[in-house]
Design an enzyme around this catalytic site. Structure first.
Site, PDB file in Angstrom:
ATOM      1  N   LYS A   1       0.881  -1.145   0.044  1.00  0.00           N
ATOM      2  CA  LYS A   1       0.058  -0.013   0.048  1.00  0.00           C
ATOM      3  C   LYS A   1       1.002   1.194   0.024  1.00  0.00           C
ATOM      4  O   LYS A   1       1.827   1.192   0.933  1.00  0.00           O
ATOM      5  CB  LYS A   1      -0.930   0.130   1.259  1.00  0.00           C
ATOM      6  CG  LYS A   1      -2.014   1.001   1.378  1.00  0.00           C
ATOM      7  CD  LYS A   1      -2.977   0.765   2.433  1.00  0.00           C
ATOM      8  CE  LYS A   1      -3.696   1.871   2.742  1.00  0.00           C
ATOM      9  NZ  LYS A   1      -4.726   1.519   3.957  1.00  0.00           N
TER      10      LYS A   1
ATOM     11  N   SER B   1      -9.741   1.318   3.154  1.00  0.00           N
ATOM     12  CA  SER B   1      -8.975   2.055   2.278  1.00  0.00           C
ATOM     13  C   SER B   1      -7.746   1.596   1.633  1.00  0.00           C
ATOM     14  O   SER B   1      -7.105   1.966   0.638  1.00  0.00           O
ATOM     15  CB  SER B   1      -8.108   3.320   3.141  1.00  0.00           C
ATOM     16  OG  SER B   1      -7.325   2.594   4.003  1.00  0.00           O
TER      17      SER B   1
ATOM     18  N   SER C   1      -9.664  -1.139   7.408  1.00  0.00           N
ATOM     19  CA  SER C   1      -9.163  -0.904   5.811  1.00  0.00           C
ATOM     20  C   SER C   1      -8.459  -2.029   5.403  1.00  0.00           C
ATOM     21  O   SER C   1      -8.250  -1.834   4.186  1.00  0.00           O
ATOM     22  CB  SER C   1      -8.404   0.525   5.912  1.00  0.00           C
ATOM     23  OG  SER C   1      -9.106   1.496   5.816  1.00  0.00           O
TER      24      SER C   1
HETATM   25  N1  GLN Z   1     -12.889   3.756   6.763  1.00  0.00           N
HETATM   26  C1  GLN Z   1     -12.363   4.332   8.066  1.00  0.00           C
HETATM   27  C2  GLN Z   1     -11.783   5.674   7.831  1.00  0.00           C
HETATM   28  O1  GLN Z   1     -12.029   6.140   6.728  1.00  0.00           O
HETATM   29  C3  GLN Z   1     -11.083   3.383   8.261  1.00  0.00           C
HETATM   30  C4  GLN Z   1      -9.857   3.585   7.465  1.00  0.00           C
HETATM   31  C5  GLN Z   1      -8.705   2.857   7.822  1.00  0.00           C
HETATM   32  O2  GLN Z   1      -8.983   1.704   8.529  1.00  0.00           O
HETATM   33  N2  GLN Z   1      -7.599   3.153   7.254  1.00  0.00           N
HETATM   34  O3  GLN Z   1     -11.151   6.254   8.476  1.00  0.00           O
END
Ligand code: GLN
Length: 458
Positions: A60, A135, A159
């Protein structure tokens, strides 16, 4: 096959599939081949071969890798080439893995669909008109689309598990502190954890073992012995005592897609057939996890993102007439709308006069959620729930309504707030042929049990 052949195959697959999937922000063709060549030379010299030797892996793009930009899918880090290496990528290289590229994400890992990337939309390999989840959507799509066998994501509030569920693969968020965060660009430091994606539980176990372990460069790193996770896997759940599984009652009911509900219940009865004892468990404070998270995570993010001012990194806006206006213009032009929303919420929640009402309250809720889990783990070995309330949604469906986007993380977020390990494993398909995920949650540092149950299930 040699490491060079494996790397070349992955690069060819990526080249063929990228015009449809857009999982990668950078493909490291030349570096990957050079790295693979060095691996082959080591093998020829008689060096020991580990399970990751020559295996192509994608990372990532919020983990620092020298020699190639780390953008966090943000314009503000455009062309930022880190001068140092993240512990995880270093550990992967030491284990003989070959890094083939950096994958797309929601800007600074803030989002649930990978749509907030400043650069491109990643498609779900099962249906190109749908999102891969977020994400870590690029890392999940790369594995689900067979661009590479394994990848790394980060999980602050679901995420890794959400995209694993949407893309029909295995994704694991380890216990907070098991994997070093050194070189991971911080989003919400008390929640962030790096973890693996794989097509099988064994693949995820092998990658976890390679990246886990104490790191003096991360002050929250745990100094514990790392088990040989893959060696502990066995095909059934038979052991001396019966394995006890708790179904979290609060994760079923309103808002849950009936097809997800059905598939997850079927998966649970399969676990029972495999020898597990099933009970229901109530975690009454679970429902406050999402609102508490959306105070805590933006608060930490507003502090972590203060460093992007146009001076130290990547992008700088032109025509600032003085220092302050240069800062303002850089941040106005460099950050996307979701990141700005988080910075504003976080700054507000932390400001004098509001701190007690919001931030402190959210921290108290966090403690209550932790206590719910502690109580649960006094009577069961693992907990189960759906990973997400729905299967993958259409691109564009939730971008106008942040709250509906945030709701995708309802079931994964409490796990981060408590610092526990969580895993998503595919458990069937809906009528449209989209994958459904089962979430397994373990007690602190019980990745071994999580992986064993998931492996027996798959
Ligand atoms: N969707 C969650 C957020 O927007 C989790 C994101 C993540 O785990 N990086 O914060």
């Amino acid at each position: 096959r040699s490491a060079v052949e494996l790397a070349q195959e992955a690069i060819d697959r990526i080249e063929t599939l990228e015009p449809k999937l857009h999982s990668f922000l950078a493909v490291m063709g030349e570096q990957a081949l050079a790295q693979a060549k060095a691996v082959d030379e080591k093998i020829a010299a008689g060096e020991e071969i580990g399970p990751l030797t020559g295996i192509p892996i994608a990372i990532k793009d919020n983990m620092c890798t020298p020699g190639v930009p780390t953008t966090c899918a943000s314009k503000i880090l455009q062309n930022f080439i880190p001068p140092y290496e993240s512990t995880v990528s270093q550990k992967l290289k030491d284990a003989g893995a070959v890094i083939v590229g950096k994958t797309n994400l929601d800007e600074f890992a803030m989002g649930s669909s990978t749509e907030s990337s400043a650069y491109q939309l990643t498609a779900n390999p099962w249906d190109l008109s749908r999102v891969p989840g977020g994400s870590s959507g690029g890392s999940a799509a790369a594995v689900a689309g067979s661009e590479c066998p394994v990848s790394l994501g980060s999980d602050t509030g679901g995420s890794i598990r959400l995209p694993a569920s949407f893309c029909g693969i295995v994704g694991l968020k380890p216990t907070y502190g098991l994997v070093s965060r050194y070189g991971l660009v911080a989003y919400a430091s008390s929640l962030d954890q790096i973890g693996p994606f794989g097509r099988t539980v064994e693949d995820a176990a092998i990658v976890l073992e390679a990246i886990a372990g104490y790191d003096p460069k991360d002050s929250t790193s745990l100094n514990v012995k790392i088990p040989h996770y893959a060696d502990l896997l066995k095909p059934n759940l038979k052991s001396k005592g019966r394995l006890r599984i708790g179904i979290i009652t609060e994760t079923f009911g309103t808002g849950l897609d009936p097809e997800v509900d059905e598939a997850v219940k079927k998966a649970i009865s399969h676990l029972q057939d495999l020898g597990a004892e099933i009970q229901t468990i109530s975690c009454p404070n679970f429902r406050y996890g999402l609102p508490a998270y959306y105070i805590i995570a933006p608060s930490e993010a507003s502090a972590n993102l203060a460093r992007y001012d146009g001076v130290k990194y990547g992008f700088r806006a032109e025509q600032g007439d003085n220092l302050l206006s240069m800062y303002e213009k850089t941040r106005a032009q460099g950050f996307g709308p979701e990141v700005k929303r988080r910075i504003m919420i976080g700054t507000y929640a932390l400001s004098a006069g509001y701190y007690d009402a919001y931030y402190l309250k959210a921290q108290k809720v966090r403690t209550l959620i932790k206590q719910d889990f502690e109580k649960a783990f006094a009577s069961v070995d693992i907990l189960v729930s759906p990973t997400a309330p729905t299967t993958a949604f259409k691109a564009g469906e939730k971008t106008k309504d942040p709250i509906s986007m945030y709701l995708s993380d309802l079931m994964t977020i409490p796990v981060n707030l408590a610092g526990l390990p969580g895993l998503s494993i595919p458990c069937g398909f809906d009528r449209q042929g989209l994958p459904i995920g089962l979430q397994l949650i373990g007690d602190v540092l019980r990745e071994d049990v999580l992986l064993q149950v998931a492996h027996a299930y798959e």
